[in-house]
Design a protein around this motif. Structure first.
Motif, PDB file in Angstrom:
ATOM      1  N   UNK A 136      23.867  17.519  -0.752  1.00  0.00           N
ATOM      2  CA  UNK A 136      24.611  18.772  -0.637  1.00  0.00           C
ATOM      3  C   UNK A 136      26.115  18.513  -0.608  1.00  0.00           C
ATOM      4  N   UNK A 137      26.524  17.504   0.133  1.00  0.00           N
ATOM      5  CA  UNK A 137      27.938  17.129   0.192  1.00  0.00           C
ATOM      6  C   UNK A 137      28.434  16.738  -1.198  1.00  0.00           C
ATOM      7  N   UNK A 138      27.631  15.964  -1.921  1.00  0.00           N
ATOM      8  CA  UNK A 138      28.031  15.473  -3.247  1.00  0.00           C
ATOM      9  C   UNK A 138      28.274  16.613  -4.221  1.00  0.00           C
ATOM     10  N   UNK A 139      27.352  17.564  -4.279  1.00  0.00           N
ATOM     11  CA  UNK A 139      27.515  18.648  -5.250  1.00  0.00           C
ATOM     12  C   UNK A 139      28.630  19.599  -4.830  1.00  0.00           C
ATOM     13  N   UNK A 140      28.881  19.730  -3.522  1.00  0.00           N
ATOM     14  CA  UNK A 140      30.027  20.523  -3.075  1.00  0.00           C
ATOM     15  C   UNK A 140      31.334  19.863  -3.513  1.00  0.00           C
ATOM     16  N   UNK A 141      31.406  18.550  -3.388  1.00  0.00           N
ATOM     17  CA  UNK A 141      32.596  17.829  -3.836  1.00  0.00           C
ATOM     18  C   UNK A 141      32.782  18.005  -5.342  1.00  0.00           C
ATOM     19  N   UNK A 142      31.685  17.953  -6.087  1.00  0.00           N
ATOM     20  CA  UNK A 142      31.764  18.128  -7.532  1.00  0.00           C
ATOM     21  C   UNK A 142      32.280  19.493  -7.935  1.00  0.00           C
ATOM     22  N   UNK A 143      31.770  20.554  -7.316  1.00  0.00           N
ATOM     23  CA  UNK A 143      32.221  21.905  -7.664  1.00  0.00           C
ATOM     24  C   UNK A 143      33.655  22.152  -7.191  1.00  0.00           C
ATOM     25  N   UNK A 144      34.023  21.585  -6.042  1.00  0.00           N
ATOM     26  CA  UNK A 144      35.401  21.728  -5.571  1.00  0.00           C
ATOM     27  C   UNK A 144      36.358  21.042  -6.542  1.00  0.00           C
ATOM     28  N   UNK A 145      36.024  19.836  -6.958  1.00  0.00           N
ATOM     29  CA  UNK A 145      36.874  19.113  -7.907  1.00  0.00           C
ATOM     30  C   UNK A 145      36.990  19.884  -9.216  1.00  0.00           C
ATOM     31  N   UNK A 146      35.911  20.549  -9.619  1.00  0.00           N
ATOM     32  CA  UNK A 146      35.919  21.291 -10.887  1.00  0.00           C
ATOM     33  C   UNK A 146      36.889  22.465 -10.844  1.00  0.00           C
ATOM     34  N   UNK A 147      36.825  23.272  -9.793  1.00  0.00           N
ATOM     35  CA  UNK A 147      37.678  24.461  -9.745  1.00  0.00           C
ATOM     36  C   UNK A 147      39.136  24.067  -9.524  1.00  0.00           C
ATOM     37  N   UNK A 148      39.383  23.004  -8.748  1.00  0.00           N
ATOM     38  CA  UNK A 148      40.758  22.539  -8.559  1.00  0.00           C
ATOM     39  C   UNK A 148      41.308  22.003  -9.878  1.00  0.00           C
TER      40      UNK A 148
END
Length: 265
Positions: free
Chosen positions: A44-56
């Protein structure tokens, strides 16, 4: 986790985090329909980091411009167009942040059922359709006021209810306030940044406290896939939003809600 589990769940997270179709509704389906095991907190942490990096990354120029304007104008005690939008992002984040801190345990205990997700997927989908049908779509982001941001932020707090869709409810509020679809979507994406960051940080703290062993290969793969799928999702969503409108997502939500009701009732 099996490789296909990682790939499918990462793509689902990347797509549903930003489309107005509810990520919680989709993440419940693999376990309910296919009997997949829980993916675990580290994933869950990993995919949250991925989506955060994407929108930023996608809005990196906007983020840099708004941040610089906010720092400069705050230092000089003035408010310009960009710093005003930055203050609006902050104002829209506060209600959901407070609601999450105060109500998360209650929601976890009483509202995490599949039936709640099914009914909220349908109900908030109909509200999304209503906002798109009656919204004037005359206003753009430069005209966003602090009062508008607070209203959208209060709506964002409703996304704590599973099945609501954070992007869906914030776009709904913005459309009711008369904003164009593009402006509603862009502001929704901008205000997702601090919330996804906060949610990811809380999950990291929880993961550290639990002391779970991490499968770094799965974590890296999940983060990478969710990043790519989220970038593609944001780009295509904004590209075709004005042309297609929101009705395809409303119809999809209705069908998804019915499927959940049939499976879970």
């Amino acid at each position: 986790m099996d490789l296909w589990h990682i790939i499918i769940l990462s793509i689902l997270q990347g797509l549903t985090e930003f489309l107005p179709i509810s990520s919680s509704a989709h993440l419940i389906l693999p376990s309910q329909l296919l009997g997949w095991p829980d993916q675990g907190l580290a994933f869950d942490v990993a995919v949250h980091v991925g989506t955060l990096a994407a929108v930023v990354w996608y809005f990196r120029r906007d983020v840099a411009r708004l941040s610089q304007a906010w720092l400069t104008d705050t230092y000089h005690r003035r408010v310009g167009e960009d710093s005003g939008l930055a203050w609006a992002v902050i104002a829209a984040t506060i209600p959901a942040g407070l609601a999450g801190l105060l109500l998360d345990d209650m929601i976890e205990a009483h509202l995490r059922s599949g039936l709640v997700i099914a009914f909220s997927t349908i109900g908030f989908g109909l509200v999304l359709w209503w906002s798109d049908a009656v919204g004037r779509r005359e206003r753009e982001l430069p005209g966003l006021r602090l009062k508008d941001a607070v209203i959208i932020g209060l709506a964002q707090a409703l996304a704590l209810i599973p099945g609501t869709s954070r992007s869906g409810i914030t776009m709904t509020a913005a459309l009711f306030l008369g904003f164009s679809r593009d402006s509603a979507a862009r502001f929704s994406f901008l205000i997702s940044i601090p919330l996804i960051a906060a949610a990811g940080l809380l999950k990291v703290i929880e993961l550290i406290n639990l002391g779970e062993a991490a499968d770094w290969q799965s974590i890296a793969l999940g983060a990478g896939i969710s990043f790519v799928s989220a970038v593609v999702c944001i780009h295509l969503f904004l590209k075709f939003l004005e042309r297609l409108g929101l009705m395809p997502y409303v119809i999809y939500r209705m069908l998804l809600g019915v499927v959940l009701l049939v499976v879970l009732w």
